[in-house]
Write a protein that holds these residues in place. Structure first.
Motif, short mmCIF file in Angstrom:
data_model
loop_
_atom_site.label_atom_id
_atom_site.label_comp_id
_atom_site.label_asym_id
_atom_site.label_seq_id
_atom_site.Cartn_x
_atom_site.Cartn_y
_atom_site.Cartn_z
N GLN A 113 0.82 -1.21 0.00
CA GLN A 113 0.00 0.00 0.00
C GLN A 113 0.86 1.26 0.00
OE1 GLN A 113 -2.37 -0.59 3.52
NE2 GLN A 113 -4.02 -1.62 2.42
N GLU A 114 1.89 1.29 0.84
CA GLU A 114 2.69 2.51 1.00
C GLU A 114 3.74 2.68 -0.10
OE1 GLU A 114 4.48 3.33 4.71
OE2 GLU A 114 2.58 3.40 5.81
N LEU A 115 4.36 1.58 -0.51
CA LEU A 115 5.53 1.66 -1.39
C LEU A 115 5.30 1.04 -2.76
CD1 LEU A 115 8.20 0.83 1.32
CD2 LEU A 115 7.67 3.08 0.37
N GLY A 116 4.14 0.43 -2.98
CA GLY A 116 3.79 -0.10 -4.29
C GLY A 116 4.65 -1.25 -4.75
N VAL A 117 5.15 -2.06 -3.82
CA VAL A 117 6.06 -3.13 -4.18
C VAL A 117 5.79 -4.34 -3.29
CG1 VAL A 117 7.91 -2.45 -2.56
CG2 VAL A 117 8.51 -3.60 -4.70
N ASP A 118 6.05 -5.52 -3.83
CA ASP A 118 6.00 -6.73 -3.02
C ASP A 118 7.36 -6.98 -2.38
OD1 ASP A 118 3.29 -7.48 -3.50
OD2 ASP A 118 3.86 -8.18 -5.50
N ILE A 119 7.39 -7.84 -1.37
CA ILE A 119 8.63 -8.13 -0.66
C ILE A 119 8.86 -9.63 -0.57
CG2 ILE A 119 8.72 -6.00 0.69
CD1 ILE A 119 7.37 -7.49 3.00
N GLU A 120 10.11 -10.00 -0.31
CA GLU A 120 10.48 -11.39 -0.09
C GLU A 120 11.48 -11.44 1.05
OE1 GLU A 120 12.18 -12.65 -3.76
OE2 GLU A 120 14.03 -11.49 -3.50
N GLY A 121 11.71 -12.64 1.57
CA GLY A 121 12.69 -12.81 2.63
C GLY A 121 12.33 -12.11 3.91
N LEU A 122 11.05 -11.99 4.21
CA LEU A 122 10.62 -11.28 5.42
C LEU A 122 11.09 -12.04 6.65
CD1 LEU A 122 8.90 -8.92 6.57
CD2 LEU A 122 6.96 -10.50 6.55
N ARG A 123 11.78 -11.33 7.57
CA ARG A 123 12.28 -11.95 8.79
C ARG A 123 12.02 -11.05 9.98
NH1 ARG A 123 17.71 -12.21 9.25
NH2 ARG A 123 18.01 -10.81 7.49
N LEU A 124 11.63 -11.68 11.06
CA LEU A 124 11.39 -10.99 12.33
C LEU A 124 12.71 -10.86 13.08
CD1 LEU A 124 9.39 -9.97 14.55
CD2 LEU A 124 9.26 -12.36 15.32
N LEU A 125 13.07 -9.63 13.49
CA LEU A 125 14.31 -9.42 14.24
C LEU A 125 14.09 -8.93 15.66
CD1 LEU A 125 16.91 -7.93 11.72
CD2 LEU A 125 16.49 -10.31 12.36
#
Length: 206
Positions: free
Chosen positions: A101-113
């Motif tokens: 919604q904010e950046l108009g892009v999908d993401i990968e490799g999402l990790r909780l730190l």
């Protein structure tokens, strides 16, 4: 319609559904919900949120400037993306949704730190008061920031950005300053944290 705490439920309006945030007690358990449009004021209740830091292939972090009309911290530079999960929405789903919604892009490799990150900050009488787990991820395409959310977005070398935040020479949101101090020196190589450290309201499978 209201919940057990007298807060209005997300029943929808003619112009779309009402965006809700999840209210929390001091132990991170859900106590109710409230309209996002009304939750931030001089006595903002503790609620559930998240922050995400996006890194490109060169190890640069995306730093964004909040839109000038934002109720909280308008025009302030901060991390890549922040948001609030909807009631009963998995936290990782909310991160993907909000980045899109904010950046108009999908993401990968999402990790909780930083599963247990929490902060409270005040600007011009408006309070942010959140349990705010912190994630890192990579974008999968070209950014298309939404102007109603993001005034500017720039890629910066992580080491340079981190140093300037920690030494106080970089103007940045208070939550970003605290998060950078708590994040590993090299977030990209750091192992993911256990989701057991998340607020109870964010562990929907518990």
């Amino acid at each position: 319609m209201t919940d057990e705490h007298g807060n209005r439920a997300a029943t929808g309006r003619a112009d779309g559904p009402v965006e809700q945030v999840v209210l929390l007690d001091e132990d991170g358990h859900r106590t109710g919900t409230q309209d996002k449009a009304t939750v931030h004021h001089d006595a903002t209740p503790l609620h559930l949120a998240f922050s995400c830091y996006l890194f490109d292939g060169d190890g640069r972090v995306l730093v964004t400037r909040r839109a000038l009309h934002k109720r909280t911290w308008p025009g302030v530079w901060t991390n890549s993306c922040c948001g609030h999960p909807a009631p009963d929405e998995p936290l990782t789903t909310a991160v993907h949704r909000r980045v899109r919604q904010e950046l108009g892009v999908d993401i990968e490799g999402l990790r909780l730190l930083l599963p247990g990150f929490r902060y409270r900050a005040v600007l011009h009488g408006v309070v942010e008061h959140e349990m705010c787990p912190v994630f890192v991820a990579r974008p999968t395409g070209r950014l298309r920031p939404a102007p109603e959310e993001v005034a500017e977005a720039v890629w910066e070398p992580w080491a340079t950005f981190r140093e300037s935040v920690l030494d106080g020479s970089r103007g940045i949101s208070p939550w970003c300053r605290e998060q950078v101090a708590a994040l590993p020196a090299d977030p990209l190589s750091a192992p993911a944290a256990s989701p057991d450290g998340l607020p109870a309201a964010a562990r929907l499978d518990d």
